[in-house]
Design a protein around this motif. Structure first.
Motif, PDB file in Angstrom:
ATOM      1  N   THR A  55     -18.688   1.330   5.617  1.00 14.76           N
ATOM      2  CA  THR A  55     -17.275   1.549   5.896  1.00 14.76           C
ATOM      3  C   THR A  55     -16.460   0.416   5.285  1.00 14.76           C
ATOM      4  O   THR A  55     -16.912  -0.730   5.196  1.00 14.76           O
ATOM      5  CB  THR A  55     -16.971   1.621   7.401  1.00 14.76           C
ATOM      6  OG1 THR A  55     -17.388   0.399   8.028  1.00 14.76           O
ATOM      7  CG2 THR A  55     -17.660   2.801   8.051  1.00 14.76           C
ATOM      8  N   VAL A  56     -15.264   0.758   4.848  1.00 17.32           N
ATOM      9  CA  VAL A  56     -14.279  -0.204   4.366  1.00 17.32           C
ATOM     10  C   VAL A  56     -12.994   0.077   5.119  1.00 17.32           C
ATOM     11  O   VAL A  56     -12.534   1.223   5.171  1.00 17.32           O
ATOM     12  CB  VAL A  56     -14.041  -0.064   2.852  1.00 17.32           C
ATOM     13  CG1 VAL A  56     -12.920  -0.992   2.389  1.00 17.32           C
ATOM     14  CG2 VAL A  56     -15.318  -0.343   2.068  1.00 17.32           C
ATOM     15  N   CYS A  57     -12.423  -0.950   5.707  1.00 19.93           N
ATOM     16  CA  CYS A  57     -11.188  -0.807   6.480  1.00 19.93           C
ATOM     17  C   CYS A  57     -10.079  -1.573   5.758  1.00 19.93           C
ATOM     18  O   CYS A  57      -9.994  -2.806   5.855  1.00 19.93           O
ATOM     19  CB  CYS A  57     -11.359  -1.344   7.894  1.00 19.93           C
ATOM     20  SG  CYS A  57     -12.751  -0.614   8.796  1.00 19.93           S
ATOM     21  N   LEU A  58      -9.255  -0.865   5.034  1.00 22.32           N
ATOM     22  CA  LEU A  58      -8.154  -1.490   4.312  1.00 22.32           C
ATOM     23  C   LEU A  58      -6.976  -1.687   5.260  1.00 22.32           C
ATOM     24  O   LEU A  58      -6.620  -0.762   6.005  1.00 22.32           O
ATOM     25  CB  LEU A  58      -7.745  -0.634   3.122  1.00 22.32           C
ATOM     26  CG  LEU A  58      -8.831  -0.406   2.064  1.00 22.32           C
ATOM     27  CD1 LEU A  58      -8.365   0.586   1.011  1.00 22.32           C
ATOM     28  CD2 LEU A  58      -9.239  -1.720   1.423  1.00 22.32           C
ATOM     29  N   PRO A  59      -6.352  -2.859   5.259  1.00 21.31           N
ATOM     30  CA  PRO A  59      -5.269  -3.122   6.216  1.00 21.31           C
ATOM     31  C   PRO A  59      -4.026  -2.273   5.995  1.00 21.31           C
ATOM     32  O   PRO A  59      -3.214  -2.106   6.894  1.00 21.31           O
ATOM     33  CB  PRO A  59      -4.969  -4.607   6.014  1.00 21.31           C
ATOM     34  CG  PRO A  59      -5.479  -4.937   4.648  1.00 21.31           C
ATOM     35  CD  PRO A  59      -6.655  -4.047   4.433  1.00 21.31           C
ATOM     36  N   GLU A  60      -3.867  -1.728   4.785  1.00 17.90           N
ATOM     37  CA  GLU A  60      -2.737  -0.845   4.499  1.00 17.90           C
ATOM     38  C   GLU A  60      -3.173   0.215   3.509  1.00 17.90           C
ATOM     39  O   GLU A  60      -4.203   0.079   2.843  1.00 17.90           O
ATOM     40  CB  GLU A  60      -1.560  -1.638   3.932  1.00 17.90           C
ATOM     41  CG  GLU A  60      -1.869  -2.350   2.618  1.00 17.90           C
ATOM     42  CD  GLU A  60      -0.668  -3.096   2.084  1.00 17.90           C
ATOM     43  OE1 GLU A  60       0.459  -2.631   2.302  1.00 17.90           O
ATOM     44  OE2 GLU A  60      -0.864  -4.152   1.457  1.00 17.90           O
ATOM     45  N   ASN A  61      -2.394   1.282   3.426  1.00 18.26           N
ATOM     46  CA  ASN A  61      -2.669   2.354   2.478  1.00 18.26           C
ATOM     47  C   ASN A  61      -2.312   1.868   1.082  1.00 18.26           C
ATOM     48  O   ASN A  61      -1.129   1.685   0.766  1.00 18.26           O
ATOM     49  CB  ASN A  61      -1.853   3.593   2.853  1.00 18.26           C
ATOM     50  CG  ASN A  61      -2.098   4.763   1.909  1.00 18.26           C
ATOM     51  OD1 ASN A  61      -2.883   4.662   0.964  1.00 18.26           O
ATOM     52  ND2 ASN A  61      -1.435   5.876   2.167  1.00 18.26           N
ATOM     53  N   ILE A  62      -3.321   1.667   0.256  1.00 16.94           N
ATOM     54  CA  ILE A  62      -3.085   1.163  -1.102  1.00 16.94           C
ATOM     55  C   ILE A  62      -3.128   2.286  -2.132  1.00 16.94           C
ATOM     56  O   ILE A  62      -3.127   2.021  -3.330  1.00 16.94           O
ATOM     57  CB  ILE A  62      -4.090   0.057  -1.467  1.00 16.94           C
ATOM     58  CG1 ILE A  62      -5.526   0.591  -1.468  1.00 16.94           C
ATOM     59  CG2 ILE A  62      -3.946  -1.130  -0.518  1.00 16.94           C
ATOM     60  CD1 ILE A  62      -6.548  -0.417  -1.987  1.00 16.94           C
ATOM     61  N   GLY A  63      -3.144   3.528  -1.660  1.00 18.06           N
ATOM     62  CA  GLY A  63      -3.173   4.663  -2.577  1.00 18.06           C
ATOM     63  C   GLY A  63      -4.583   5.158  -2.826  1.00 18.06           C
ATOM     64  O   GLY A  63      -5.577   4.467  -2.561  1.00 18.06           O
ATOM     65  N   ILE A  64      -4.662   6.371  -3.368  1.00 14.46           N
ATOM     66  CA  ILE A  64      -5.972   6.989  -3.583  1.00 14.46           C
ATOM     67  C   ILE A  64      -6.797   6.251  -4.641  1.00 14.46           C
ATOM     68  O   ILE A  64      -7.972   5.938  -4.402  1.00 14.46           O
ATOM     69  CB  ILE A  64      -5.797   8.478  -3.920  1.00 14.46           C
ATOM     70  CG1 ILE A  64      -5.389   9.235  -2.654  1.00 14.46           C
ATOM     71  CG2 ILE A  64      -7.076   9.068  -4.508  1.00 14.46           C
ATOM     72  CD1 ILE A  64      -5.156  10.708  -2.852  1.00 14.46           C
ATOM     73  N   PRO A  65      -6.250   5.934  -5.821  1.00 13.59           N
ATOM     74  CA  PRO A  65      -7.094   5.218  -6.800  1.00 13.59           C
ATOM     75  C   PRO A  65      -7.575   3.865  -6.286  1.00 13.59           C
ATOM     76  O   PRO A  65      -8.745   3.504  -6.466  1.00 13.59           O
ATOM     77  CB  PRO A  65      -6.176   5.066  -8.017  1.00 13.59           C
ATOM     78  CG  PRO A  65      -5.117   6.105  -7.836  1.00 13.59           C
ATOM     79  CD  PRO A  65      -4.924   6.246  -6.377  1.00 13.59           C
ATOM     80  N   GLY A  66      -6.683   3.110  -5.650  1.00 15.40           N
ATOM     81  CA  GLY A  66      -7.077   1.815  -5.118  1.00 15.40           C
ATOM     82  C   GLY A  66      -8.119   1.931  -4.028  1.00 15.40           C
ATOM     83  O   GLY A  66      -9.062   1.134  -3.953  1.00 15.40           O
TER      84      GLY A  66
END
Length: 294
Positions: A55-66
């Motif tokens: 799992t990866v938990c990104l702190p914000e939505n950086i977009g689909i490619p990112g």
């Protein structure tokens, strides 16, 4: 002979748990391949995660490619990365248990293809909107062949080719990232293959359901053209797409956001680093059925 290994990247915003559960069940049922999965929470902690997945938990939505790049990075950092990457929309489904194995076999039969694209249909296994066919002549979606674009959410990609061109363009955020990646793969000497006999299922949705669609689609067309095309082709490509985009917006709505995105694209195009493709690449794209002016 060892079974092929495939690293699968799934994005989530915890917005469709039933669809995600169904999609992951069909993924885990794939036979004759060894699958490793990463679920990337784009601005969240993913709630639907299959057993044993990263799992990866990104702190914000950086977009689909990112988000997809973050998943690829996590799989690489986990060690022993697979030769194949599969990018899976969290509401897409494998209709058969042999889809991934057949896609890898297609890729091995076409060693010059950096990506292999299955035919995407609705849940009825038959309906394929024209926008889902990765070539201009879309009236017969069952015809396989070499292609120059990709349907990003259901595609098998060679990891070495993906890494060599720098992966997805994270700046794009959403829309046309597949066209950008396909052009860069062609510029690196690869091509794409449409395996029309291999199906994936997806709900029959329209991209216009997203509030950002009209603005980002218009902006990103300008960005990817500025990034990839030789200077003489820029006015041709952008002229054609401006007419098409404005005509669609006038007919289907979103004209104001389309104009806003067009203006944003022109004023910010220099934020995209230019790396124009060669004229040989232009020729190869044209020979494959899609000159880079349409």
């Amino acid at each position: 002979m060892p079974r092929p290994r495939v690293d699968v990247v799934v994005l989530s915003m915890n917005d469709r748990p039933d669809e995600e559960t169904a999609a992951q069940a069909t993924l885990l049922a794939q036979s004759d391949v060894d699958v490793r999965v990463v679920v990337v929470g784009n601005g969240c902690r993913p709630e639907v995660v299959p057993p044993g997945a990263l799992t990866v938990c990104l702190p914000e939505n950086i977009g689909i490619p990112g988000g997809r790049n973050a998943g690829v990075d996590a799989l690489r950092d986990a060690g022993d990365p697979a030769d194949w990457l599969y990018f899976l929309d969290n509401d897409a489904a494998f209709p058969r248990t042999d889809v991934l194995a057949r896609l890898v076999a297609e890729a091995e039969r076409h060693p010059d293809a950096a990506w292999v694209q299955p035919r995407l249909t609705g849940p009825d296994d038959a309906t394929t909107p024209r926008r889902w066919v990765p070539r201009l002549r879309a009236s017969n979606p069952g015809r396989p062949g070499r292609v120059t674009s990709m349907t990003e959410g259901v595609v098998l990609v060679r990891r070495d080719a993906f890494d060599a061109v720098g992966g997805w363009n994270s700046r794009i955020f959403l829309y046309h990232e597949g066209a950008d990646l396909a052009w860069r793969l062609y510029a690196a000497g690869w091509n794409g293959w449409y395996a029309a006999s291999i199906r994936m299922h997806h709900p029959l949705t329209t991209p216009a359901r997203h509030a950002l669609y009209h603005r980002l689609a218009a902006r990103n067309r300008i960005w990817i053209a500025h990034r990839n095309l030789p200077a003489p082709l820029l006015p041709l490509y952008l002229g054609v797409w401006t007419v098409i985009t404005l005509a669609r917006a006038a007919r289907g709505g979103g004209l104001g956001e389309t104009l806003r995105g067009t203006r944003e694209g022109w004023t910010t195009r220099h934020t995209q680093r230019r790396s124009p493709m060669s004229w040989r690449t232009v020729y190869r794209l044209t020979a494959a059925g899609r000159p880079p002016i349409i």
